[in-house]
Design an enzyme around this catalytic site. Structure first.
Site, PDB file in Angstrom:
ATOM      1  N   HIS A 167       0.844  -1.208   0.000  1.00  0.00           N
ATOM      2  CA  HIS A 167       0.000   0.000   0.000  1.00  0.00           C
ATOM      3  C   HIS A 167       0.883   1.264   0.000  1.00  0.00           C
ATOM      4  CE1 HIS A 167      -2.982   2.860   1.488  1.00  0.00           C
ATOM      5  NE2 HIS A 167      -3.889   1.949   1.613  1.00  0.00           N
ATOM      6  N   GLU A 271      -0.955   1.541  -5.194  1.00  0.00           N
ATOM      7  CA  GLU A 271      -0.789   0.301  -4.447  1.00  0.00           C
ATOM      8  C   GLU A 271      -0.844  -0.891  -5.397  1.00  0.00           C
ATOM      9  OE1 GLU A 271      -3.859   2.689  -1.709  1.00  0.00           O
ATOM     10  OE2 GLU A 271      -3.965   0.531  -1.523  1.00  0.00           O
TER      11      GLU A 271
HETATM   12  O1  TA6 Z   1      -6.110   1.880  -0.295  1.00  0.00           O
HETATM   13  C1  TA6 Z   1      -7.118   2.831  -0.158  1.00  0.00           C
HETATM   14  C2  TA6 Z   1      -7.771   2.644   1.200  1.00  0.00           C
HETATM   15  O2  TA6 Z   1      -8.464   1.427   1.267  1.00  0.00           O
HETATM   16  C3  TA6 Z   1      -8.673   3.845   1.441  1.00  0.00           C
HETATM   17  O3  TA6 Z   1     -10.026   3.492   1.384  1.00  0.00           O
HETATM   18  C4  TA6 Z   1      -8.229   4.341   2.817  1.00  0.00           C
HETATM   19  O4  TA6 Z   1      -8.991   3.727   3.819  1.00  0.00           O
HETATM   20  C5  TA6 Z   1      -6.767   3.907   2.826  1.00  0.00           C
HETATM   21  O5  TA6 Z   1      -6.786   2.629   2.241  1.00  0.00           O
HETATM   22  C6  TA6 Z   1      -6.096   3.960   4.161  1.00  0.00           C
HETATM   23  O6  TA6 Z   1      -6.536   2.910   4.966  1.00  0.00           O
HETATM   24  P1  TA6 Z   1      -5.954   2.840   6.475  1.00  0.00           P
HETATM   25  O7  TA6 Z   1      -6.590   1.639   7.087  1.00  0.00           O
HETATM   26  O8  TA6 Z   1      -4.455   2.701   6.357  1.00  0.00           O
HETATM   27  O9  TA6 Z   1      -6.342   4.158   7.096  1.00  0.00           O
END
Ligand code: TA6
Length: 299
Positions: A167, A271
């Site tokens: 991510h 990601e």
């Molecule tokens: O990858 C995008 C996502 O799923 C967004 O929806 C946002 O929630 C981001 O990840 C961050 O997630 P986190 O759990 O690290 O705050």
């Protein structure tokens, strides 16, 4: 007598190349220096929080508001998402791998100065809902940053199905002066519109509002063209069919306690993983490796 951690670390330190320090929140880190770059990896989540090439800005964004504590994900760098992506009732969002302390199992020193670290996710009760598996994560630092997440089934008679994603938070000079290419014509789910299925018809993604898109069947390289840092970042992948593009923009940035209100201007997540319809199912004894190679060059 067991070797204490500090003795263990002092045995492994390679002055000027591999050192062990207490990072933020007193969490242990491995600091790497190579002829081209430097990097920092926390054992917490096997989380790469810093990678920077000489004469370039950092490649990765790290929030100034990030928490560095047990049970909380680090905000920025490269969160290792496994064995599920997104929210799950009664469980931590994005799986438990990024919340656990990984063990450093191997240090590989290449003659050219490239250094590799292999981390392993210890077995634990949080994985109880899954057949037995081994999760190894290799971080190779040199002129590029190469990340490899290998999941092996240790189950004798059951399939192992999981999602995985690196991510990655990229540092940009100004998100409104960035273009993201490589996804034209691809289908994506827009999580901001109840996962409506859309086609990306633009020659490049330009961000001027919150963006949260899950692209399926996108194994190709994605590029981030940054007009302020005058830099092109390449996100090349192997064993990854899903791509997520995310920027929280103003309102969500203000809702995130571990993210500065204006930090959305300095980052974008591109990601690489296998999520949703691209999830992985392993037969007993099979292994699947997700590899991402991050590189950059001046525009
Ligand atoms: O990858 C995008 C996502 O799923 C967004 O929806 C946002 O929630 C981001 O990840 C961050 O997630 P986190 O759990 O690290 O705050």
């Amino acid at each position: 007598m067991n070797t204490t951690a500090s003795q263990w670390e002092s045995q492994l330190e390679i002055p000027g190349r591999v050192t062990f320090q207490d990072g933020q929140g007193e969490l242990p880190t491995v600091e790497l220096r190579t002829p081209w770059s430097e990097a920092e990896i926390y054992l917490h989540g096997a989380h790469v929080t810093h990678f920077q090439k000489q004469a370039e800005p950092p490649l990765l964004f790290l929030s100034k508001m990030s928490r560095f504590e047990a049970g909380a994900p680090i905000r920025g760098g490269v969160p290792v998402i496994f064995p599920w992506f997104g929210p799950r009732a009664g469980q931590p969002a994005h799986g438990f791998a990024r919340l656990q302390d990984w063990e450093l199992k191997e240090i590989t020193l290449a003659v050219d100065g490239t250094t590799g670290l292999r981390f392993r996710l210890p077995d634990g009760p949080e994985g109880g809902g899954y057949p037995p598996f081994t999760a190894d994560y290799t971080v190779t630092v040199g002129e590029q940053l190469v990340l490899q997440l290998s999941i092996s089934s240790r189950a004798p008679d059951r399939e192992l199905t999981f999602e995985a994603c690196l991510h990655t938070y990229f540092a940009v000079g100004d998100i409104t002066a960035v273009e993201i290419t490589g996804l034209r014509g691809a289908d994506y789910l827009d999580t901001l519109e109840q996962f409506a299925r859309k086609v990306d018809a633009d020659d490049a993604i330009r961000i001027a509002a919150e963006v949260d898109r899950v692209y399926a069947d996108t194994p190709a390289t994605v590029e981030i063209v940054d007009q302020v840092f005058r830099r092109r970042i390449r996100v090349a992948k192997e064993g990854s069919r899903s791509t997520v593009v995310w920027n929280p923009w103003v309102a969500k940035a203000q809702r995130l306690a571990d993210f500065g209100n204006d930090e959305y201007l300095q980052m974008v997540c591109v990601e690489s993983g296998n999520i949703g319809p691209d999830q992985i199912t392993l037969a007993p004894g099979q292994t699947s490796t997700l590899q991402v190679t991050l590189s950059s060059a001046p525009l």
